[in-house]
Design a protein around this motif. Sequence first.
Motif, mmCIF file in Angstrom:
data_model
loop_
_atom_site.group_PDB
_atom_site.id
_atom_site.type_symbol
_atom_site.label_atom_id
_atom_site.label_comp_id
_atom_site.label_asym_id
_atom_site.label_seq_id
_atom_site.Cartn_x
_atom_site.Cartn_y
_atom_site.Cartn_z
ATOM 1 N N ALA A 181 0.859 -1.177 0.000
ATOM 2 C CA ALA A 181 0.000 0.000 0.000
ATOM 3 C C ALA A 181 0.893 1.224 0.000
ATOM 4 C CB ALA A 181 -0.910 0.012 1.225
ATOM 5 N N ALA A 182 0.791 2.038 -1.043
ATOM 6 C CA ALA A 182 1.580 3.262 -1.153
ATOM 7 C C ALA A 182 0.645 4.435 -0.859
ATOM 8 C CB ALA A 182 2.181 3.386 -2.546
ATOM 9 N N VAL A 183 0.632 4.856 0.390
ATOM 10 C CA VAL A 183 -0.331 5.852 0.862
ATOM 11 C C VAL A 183 0.207 7.244 0.547
ATOM 12 C CG1 VAL A 183 -1.608 6.725 2.841
ATOM 13 C CG2 VAL A 183 -1.135 4.265 2.635
ATOM 14 N N ASN A 184 -0.374 7.857 -0.462
ATOM 15 C CA ASN A 184 0.126 9.121 -0.989
ATOM 16 C C ASN A 184 -0.502 10.351 -0.343
ATOM 17 O OD1 ASN A 184 -2.152 7.911 -2.489
ATOM 18 N ND2 ASN A 184 -2.216 9.901 -3.503
ATOM 19 N N GLY A 185 -1.542 10.170 0.441
ATOM 20 C CA GLY A 185 -2.231 11.291 1.072
ATOM 21 C C GLY A 185 -3.102 10.789 2.197
ATOM 22 N N VAL A 186 -4.249 11.426 2.402
ATOM 23 C CA VAL A 186 -5.124 11.021 3.501
ATOM 24 C C VAL A 186 -5.630 9.589 3.299
ATOM 25 C CG1 VAL A 186 -7.166 11.997 2.381
ATOM 26 C CG2 VAL A 186 -7.162 11.656 4.852
ATOM 27 N N ALA A 187 -5.606 8.821 4.383
ATOM 28 C CA ALA A 187 -6.196 7.482 4.412
ATOM 29 C C ALA A 187 -7.092 7.451 5.640
ATOM 30 C CB ALA A 187 -5.117 6.411 4.492
ATOM 31 N N ALA A 188 -8.380 7.518 5.420
ATOM 32 C CA ALA A 188 -9.328 7.651 6.528
ATOM 33 C C ALA A 188 -10.382 6.559 6.467
ATOM 34 C CB ALA A 188 -10.002 9.029 6.499
ATOM 35 N N GLY A 189 -10.899 6.187 7.640
ATOM 36 C CA GLY A 189 -11.962 5.202 7.700
ATOM 37 C C GLY A 189 -11.581 3.910 7.023
ATOM 38 N N ALA A 190 -12.470 3.423 6.161
ATOM 39 C CA ALA A 190 -12.199 2.177 5.441
ATOM 40 C C ALA A 190 -10.952 2.308 4.579
ATOM 41 C CB ALA A 190 -13.400 1.794 4.581
ATOM 42 N N SER A 245 -15.744 7.046 14.521
ATOM 43 C CA SER A 245 -16.404 7.572 15.723
ATOM 44 C C SER A 245 -16.990 8.954 15.502
ATOM 45 C CB SER A 245 -15.422 7.605 16.900
ATOM 46 O OG SER A 245 -14.359 8.505 16.633
ATOM 47 N N LYS A 246 -16.481 9.682 14.522
ATOM 48 C CA LYS A 246 -16.964 11.031 14.233
ATOM 49 C C LYS A 246 -18.390 11.034 13.712
ATOM 50 C CE LYS A 246 -12.846 12.879 15.049
ATOM 51 N NZ LYS A 246 -12.585 13.756 16.214
ATOM 52 N N ILE A 247 -18.830 9.885 13.162
ATOM 53 C CA ILE A 247 -20.202 9.805 12.645
ATOM 54 C C ILE A 247 -20.988 8.679 13.316
ATOM 55 C CG2 ILE A 247 -19.688 10.888 10.420
ATOM 56 C CD1 ILE A 247 -19.500 8.090 9.199
ATOM 57 N N GLY A 248 -20.512 8.235 14.486
ATOM 58 C CA GLY A 248 -21.272 7.270 15.264
ATOM 59 C C GLY A 248 -21.173 5.829 14.816
ATOM 60 N N LEU A 249 -20.114 5.490 14.079
ATOM 61 C CA LEU A 249 -19.935 4.123 13.611
ATOM 62 C C LEU A 249 -18.752 3.464 14.309
ATOM 63 C CD1 LEU A 249 -20.476 4.522 9.748
ATOM 64 C CD2 LEU A 249 -22.115 3.693 11.461
ATOM 65 N N ILE A 250 -18.578 2.181 14.066
ATOM 66 C CA ILE A 250 -17.413 1.463 14.581
ATOM 67 C C ILE A 250 -16.449 1.210 13.419
ATOM 68 C CG2 ILE A 250 -18.935 0.314 16.254
ATOM 69 C CD1 ILE A 250 -18.045 -2.341 14.676
ATOM 70 N N LYS A 291 -3.308 1.778 22.473
ATOM 71 C CA LYS A 291 -3.183 2.808 21.455
ATOM 72 C C LYS A 291 -4.288 2.689 20.417
ATOM 73 C CE LYS A 291 -0.577 6.314 20.267
ATOM 74 N NZ LYS A 291 -0.185 7.367 21.219
ATOM 75 N N ALA A 292 -4.613 1.467 20.039
ATOM 76 C CA ALA A 292 -5.637 1.255 19.014
ATOM 77 C C ALA A 292 -6.998 1.753 19.478
ATOM 78 C CB ALA A 292 -5.719 -0.225 18.648
ATOM 79 N N ILE A 293 -7.373 1.434 20.693
ATOM 80 C CA ILE A 293 -8.703 1.837 21.149
ATOM 81 C C ILE A 293 -8.794 3.352 21.288
ATOM 82 C CG2 ILE A 293 -8.310 1.635 23.657
ATOM 83 C CD1 ILE A 293 -11.123 0.336 23.799
ATOM 84 N N ALA A 294 -7.694 3.992 21.690
ATOM 85 C CA ALA A 294 -7.694 5.449 21.775
ATOM 86 C C ALA A 294 -7.815 6.075 20.386
ATOM 87 C CB ALA A 294 -6.420 5.937 22.465
ATOM 88 N N LEU A 295 -7.051 5.564 19.424
ATOM 89 C CA LEU A 295 -7.118 6.094 18.068
ATOM 90 C C LEU A 295 -8.499 5.916 17.471
ATOM 91 C CD1 LEU A 295 -3.692 4.884 16.589
ATOM 92 C CD2 LEU A 295 -4.291 7.180 17.374
ATOM 93 N N MET A 296 -9.151 4.793 17.787
ATOM 94 C CA MET A 296 -10.460 4.515 17.226
ATOM 95 C C MET A 296 -11.559 5.330 17.901
ATOM 96 S SD MET A 296 -10.186 0.420 16.564
ATOM 97 C CE MET A 296 -9.354 -0.175 15.092
ATOM 98 N N MET A 297 -11.472 5.478 19.211
ATOM 99 C CA MET A 297 -12.517 6.230 19.922
ATOM 100 C C MET A 297 -12.377 7.737 19.711
ATOM 101 S SD MET A 297 -13.122 4.225 23.508
ATOM 102 C CE MET A 297 -13.990 2.658 23.540
ATOM 103 N N LEU A 298 -11.149 8.233 19.715
ATOM 104 C CA LEU A 298 -10.925 9.674 19.602
ATOM 105 C C LEU A 298 -10.872 10.137 18.149
ATOM 106 C CD1 LEU A 298 -8.214 10.038 22.384
ATOM 107 C CD2 LEU A 298 -10.624 10.726 22.514
#
Length: 258
Positions: free
Chosen positions: A100-109, A133-138, A155-162
């Motif tokens: 995976a060559a992440v060239n910019g934002v990688a958010a959510g899915a 979490s910003k839109i009420g999903l998991i 760390k994972a749970i903090a990143l996911m919740m916040l």
Amino acid sequence: MSDPVLFSVDKEVAVITLNRPDKLNAFNRQMAMALQSCLDDCADKSIRCIYITGAGKGFSAGQDLAEVTEPDGPGMAKILAEHYNPIITRLRNLPKPVVAAVNGVAAGAGANIALACDIVVASSGASFMQAFSKIGLIPDSGGTYFLPRLVGHQKAIALMMLGDKISATEAERLGMIYKVFDEEEFAEKSLQLAHQLGAMATLGLAYTKLALNASAENTLEQQLQLEDELQQKAAASNDFAEGVQAFLEKRAAIFKGN
């Protein structure tokens, strides 16, 4: 209308480009199904590594929320069962390395599709965000599976919740990704990495991937047994014979992936 996913083959590397740059490569059904089709095409024996990146300024912003709100849209159950879960399954089951060559934002899915790949590299300007979490999903698309295994539970749970936005440099520090390249050399260096993998003993790499996939659930004894079985197969390969011969002759090995 342009193709939502671009596919080409550069020598032994399949180059897959998510191609909705005006939407930061957010996924809709057409794009998800096209990516699945491209991954299926990577079963071709001539392809020895897969390289996935995004067009424009983003890797993928995740789900296109406009599709979710459409009256005749696919609905969340179909989005997961038919769009994302098959992508993750394909990425993990392909018997060859996926970069995976992440060239910019990688958010959510989009972030979790990247993390499901074997090796993740990023541009210095890229970022990762568990935006659910910003839109009420998991987190979906394997996020609750891969992220804690990469960075640890706390760390994972903090990143996911916040829903923190994590820079590429921080992602590398956390062990979330393998390496960061400067933006100016990102495209060249990341593709070079894919070609390096494609020139290696890719049958052995496939067995390594298979062993790692199983390690999360196996006991130590089961993993030792699996290593034994896979090592016997690797030792019977033409690549192993070539690797040993090249070592003895003090030359570079020429692997063929069999």
